[in-house]
Design an enzyme around this catalytic site. Structure first.
Site, PDB file in Angstrom:
ATOM      1  N   ASN A 212     -23.814  -3.867  -6.964  1.00 35.99           N
ATOM      2  CA  ASN A 212     -23.955  -2.406  -6.959  1.00 35.99           C
ATOM      3  C   ASN A 212     -24.640  -1.892  -5.689  1.00 35.99           C
ATOM      4  O   ASN A 212     -24.351  -0.806  -5.217  1.00 35.99           O
ATOM      5  CB  ASN A 212     -24.628  -1.882  -8.240  1.00 35.99           C
ATOM      6  CG  ASN A 212     -26.027  -2.422  -8.473  1.00 35.99           C
ATOM      7  OD1 ASN A 212     -26.549  -3.221  -7.697  1.00 35.99           O
ATOM      8  ND2 ASN A 212     -26.645  -1.985  -9.553  1.00 35.99           N
TER       9      ASN A 212
ATOM     10  N   HIS B 163     -24.382   3.683 -16.613  1.00 36.30           N
ATOM     11  CA  HIS B 163     -24.496   2.284 -17.025  1.00 36.30           C
ATOM     12  C   HIS B 163     -25.830   2.078 -17.732  1.00 36.30           C
ATOM     13  O   HIS B 163     -26.774   2.863 -17.559  1.00 36.30           O
ATOM     14  CB  HIS B 163     -24.422   1.361 -15.793  1.00 36.30           C
ATOM     15  CG  HIS B 163     -23.085   1.366 -15.129  1.00 36.30           C
ATOM     16  ND1 HIS B 163     -22.925   1.344 -13.758  1.00 36.30           N
ATOM     17  CD2 HIS B 163     -21.834   1.384 -15.654  1.00 36.30           C
ATOM     18  CE1 HIS B 163     -21.641   1.345 -13.461  1.00 36.30           C
ATOM     19  NE2 HIS B 163     -20.958   1.377 -14.595  1.00 36.30           N
TER      20      HIS B 163
ATOM     21  N   GLU C 207     -26.625  -7.279  -6.639  1.00 35.58           N
ATOM     22  CA  GLU C 207     -27.261  -6.291  -7.529  1.00 35.58           C
ATOM     23  C   GLU C 207     -28.599  -5.894  -6.904  1.00 35.58           C
ATOM     24  O   GLU C 207     -29.270  -6.701  -6.258  1.00 35.58           O
ATOM     25  CB  GLU C 207     -27.433  -6.927  -8.918  1.00 35.58           C
ATOM     26  CG  GLU C 207     -28.020  -6.030  -9.989  1.00 35.58           C
ATOM     27  CD  GLU C 207     -29.520  -5.903  -9.893  1.00 35.58           C
ATOM     28  OE1 GLU C 207     -30.041  -4.811 -10.196  1.00 35.58           O
ATOM     29  OE2 GLU C 207     -30.184  -6.891  -9.501  1.00 35.58           O
TER      30      GLU C 207
ATOM     31  N   ASP D 282     -33.908   4.370 -15.596  1.00 32.48           N
ATOM     32  CA  ASP D 282     -33.514   3.472 -16.694  1.00 32.48           C
ATOM     33  C   ASP D 282     -34.691   2.595 -17.109  1.00 32.48           C
ATOM     34  O   ASP D 282     -34.787   2.185 -18.270  1.00 32.48           O
ATOM     35  CB  ASP D 282     -32.281   2.642 -16.350  1.00 32.48           C
ATOM     36  CG  ASP D 282     -32.460   1.783 -15.125  1.00 32.48           C
ATOM     37  OD1 ASP D 282     -33.139   2.198 -14.165  1.00 32.48           O
ATOM     38  OD2 ASP D 282     -31.919   0.653 -15.107  1.00 32.48           O
ATOM     39  N   ASP D 283     -35.629   2.341 -16.190  1.00 32.65           N
ATOM     40  CA  ASP D 283     -36.876   1.665 -16.583  1.00 32.65           C
ATOM     41  C   ASP D 283     -37.614   2.506 -17.622  1.00 32.65           C
ATOM     42  O   ASP D 283     -38.150   1.983 -18.593  1.00 32.65           O
ATOM     43  CB  ASP D 283     -37.808   1.490 -15.370  1.00 32.65           C
ATOM     44  CG  ASP D 283     -37.177   0.728 -14.231  1.00 32.65           C
ATOM     45  OD1 ASP D 283     -36.261   1.282 -13.590  1.00 32.65           O
ATOM     46  OD2 ASP D 283     -37.591  -0.421 -13.987  1.00 32.65           O
TER      47      ASP D 283
ATOM     48  N   ASP E 105     -40.072  -1.033 -12.072  1.00 32.01           N
ATOM     49  CA  ASP E 105     -40.130  -0.094 -10.938  1.00 32.01           C
ATOM     50  C   ASP E 105     -39.674   1.295 -11.398  1.00 32.01           C
ATOM     51  O   ASP E 105     -38.676   1.813 -10.917  1.00 32.01           O
ATOM     52  CB  ASP E 105     -39.259  -0.606  -9.775  1.00 32.01           C
ATOM     53  CG  ASP E 105     -37.799  -0.853 -10.163  1.00 32.01           C
ATOM     54  OD1 ASP E 105     -37.502  -0.978 -11.374  1.00 32.01           O
ATOM     55  OD2 ASP E 105     -36.945  -0.922  -9.258  1.00 32.01           O
TER      56      ASP E 105
ATOM     57  N   ASP F  73     -31.592  -1.470 -17.419  1.00 29.31           N
ATOM     58  CA  ASP F  73     -32.854  -2.026 -17.927  1.00 29.31           C
ATOM     59  C   ASP F  73     -32.978  -2.018 -19.459  1.00 29.31           C
ATOM     60  O   ASP F  73     -33.500  -2.987 -20.034  1.00 29.31           O
ATOM     61  CB  ASP F  73     -34.044  -1.296 -17.296  1.00 29.31           C
ATOM     62  CG  ASP F  73     -34.110  -1.531 -15.790  1.00 29.31           C
ATOM     63  OD1 ASP F  73     -33.373  -2.403 -15.293  1.00 29.31           O
ATOM     64  OD2 ASP F  73     -34.889  -0.846 -15.115  1.00 29.31           O
TER      65      ASP F  73
ATOM     66  N   ASN G 230     -31.839  -5.221  -7.850  1.00 28.08           N
ATOM     67  CA  ASN G 230     -33.138  -5.877  -8.063  1.00 28.08           C
ATOM     68  C   ASN G 230     -33.227  -7.198  -7.297  1.00 28.08           C
ATOM     69  O   ASN G 230     -34.283  -7.551  -6.765  1.00 28.08           O
ATOM     70  CB  ASN G 230     -33.373  -6.150  -9.558  1.00 28.08           C
ATOM     71  CG  ASN G 230     -33.671  -4.881 -10.322  1.00 28.08           C
ATOM     72  OD1 ASN G 230     -34.051  -3.868  -9.733  1.00 28.08           O
ATOM     73  ND2 ASN G 230     -33.497  -4.925 -11.637  1.00 28.08           N
TER      74      ASN G 230
HETATM   75  C1  BDR Z   1     -31.335  -2.093 -11.424  1.00 29.36           C
HETATM   76  O1  BDR Z   1     -31.688  -1.410 -10.218  1.00 29.36           O
HETATM   77  C2  BDR Z   1     -32.450  -0.264 -10.516  1.00 29.36           C
HETATM   78  O2  BDR Z   1     -31.862   0.879  -9.967  1.00 29.36           O
HETATM   79  C3  BDR Z   1     -32.478  -0.111 -11.999  1.00 29.36           C
HETATM   80  O3  BDR Z   1     -33.730   0.349 -12.455  1.00 29.36           O
HETATM   81  C4  BDR Z   1     -32.160  -1.478 -12.531  1.00 29.36           C
HETATM   82  O4  BDR Z   1     -33.328  -2.243 -12.741  1.00 29.36           O
HETATM   83  C5  BDR Z   1     -29.836  -1.999 -11.624  1.00 29.36           C
HETATM   84  O5  BDR Z   1     -29.168  -2.633 -10.583  1.00 29.36           O
HETATM   85 CA    CA Z   2     -35.535  -1.162 -12.797  1.00 32.90          CA
END
Ligand code: BDR
Ligand code: CA
Length: 311
Positions: A160, A240, A166, A14-15, A10, A243, A168
């Site tokens: 988070n 952090h 989390e 960080d992807d 997505d 990915d 995802n």
């Molecule tokens: C995940 O959520 C997205 O914000 C980031 O791309 C990562 O895949 C971290 O919790």
């Molecule tokens: Ca991601």
């Protein structure tokens, strides 16, 4: 011979780091990017996927668009407060040249796995909706996928997107429950390890000094992601490493300490998206997941530095 992978993603800042670093890694043949909602709307994530493959001459890699919302829970909001409205830090990147592959992401996964039996590693780094849909539509892929190495969840670290979940997994907990429970080999890089690998401003500045198309794009998009980490965690420019951790694991699993744990995914209520290990099997028989619990963080940072700065 290089290892065949599909990145389900997505993008997302960080992807983008994961995708660019993987495209610099000859150990892998990226068969396609399958995109999903999550950090932004799926339409934007798909365009970003195209931009990322085109950036350094990989426009031959197909990019497909997949699910724009969760299987059951309606998507209330995507992660644009973290990744920008465009998923690329509000940087207004130019439109890609190529078109999105017309196949649905789930169909692309099915077709590609059936055509490469036993050879494809799935690397999901967004909500697991496309993956769940593909295994629902064609359960044969469960035994034909080599393994699944995903970023998501947490065994023992706090969440988070909520105190326990989390992002995802929380975006589509029903999909996550299907993927975790399917019976294929799943390795989970969750918050237990991804929050222990800190990319500091100094580290990022050293990356930018390489002045390649990839590092120039990262220099544009990362301030937005740093801004979120600063606002939410007070990290003063450090981020952090979510990915990109999947690439580090795939290249060198010895950087991680893992444990096979039965894992429950909560799909209901306030704790939806929480991933709960049940080592004593008190909740009956749950599929075991290979969970990364500890990490050699300097080792991961060194490896990713090398891959992000290659051309
Ligand atoms: C995940 O959520 C997205 O914000 C980031 O791309 C990562 O895949 C971290 O919790
Ligand atoms: Ca991601």
């Amino acid at each position: 011979m290089s290892r065949k992978i599909i990145i389900d993603t997505d993008p997302g800042i960080d992807d983008a780091m994961l995708i660019l670093a993987t495209l610099h890694s000859p150990e892998f043949k990226v068969l396609g990017l399958t995109t999903v909602f999550g950090n932004a709307q799926v339409e934007d994530c798909a365009l970003n996927g195209l931009r990322l493959v085109e950036l350094e001459g990989n426009g031959h890699i197909p990019v497909t668009k997949g699910c724009g919302k969760g299987l059951i829970i309606p998507t209330e909001e995507v992660g644009t407060h973290v990744h920008g409205l465009d998923g690329m830090g509000n940087t207004n990147q130019p439109l890609p040249k190529n078109k999105i592959d017309p196949r649905h992401a789930a169909q692309f996964i099915i077709d590609t796995v059936l055509a490469n039996p036993g050879e494809v590693t799935l690397v999901p780094v967004g909500p697991l909706t496309n993956i769940a849909l593909s295994l629902h539509l064609e359960p044969k892929i469960i035994s034909l996928v080599k393994e699944v190495v995903l970023m998501g969840g947490s065994a023992y670290a706090p969440g988070n997107i909520s105190p326990v979940a989390e992002a995802n997994i929380a975006h589509d907990p029903h999909a996550a429950a299907l993927v975790y429970g399917a019976g294929w080999k799943v390795t989970m890089l969750g918050l237990d390890v991804t929050t222990k690998v800190a990319m500091t401003t100094d580290y990022l500045e050293r990356i930018y000094q390489h002045n390649t198309p990839a590092t120039r794009l990262l220099q544009q998009i990362l301030p937005c992601y740093q801004g979120f980490h600063d606002l939410f965690y007070g990290m003063n420019g450090t981020i952090h490493t979510h990915d990109p951790s999947c690439l580090a694991y795939l290249l060198d699993p010895d950087l991680y300490t893992t444990q096979s744990l039965p894992m429950f995914v909560e799909t209901n209520g306030r704790c939806a998206g929480q991933t709960i290990p049940d080592p004593k099997q008190q909740w009956g028989r749950l599929a075991e997941v290979n969970v990364c619990l500890e990490v050699n963080s300097q080792g991961v940072l060194d490896l990713l530095f090398d891959r992000l700065t290659r051309s």
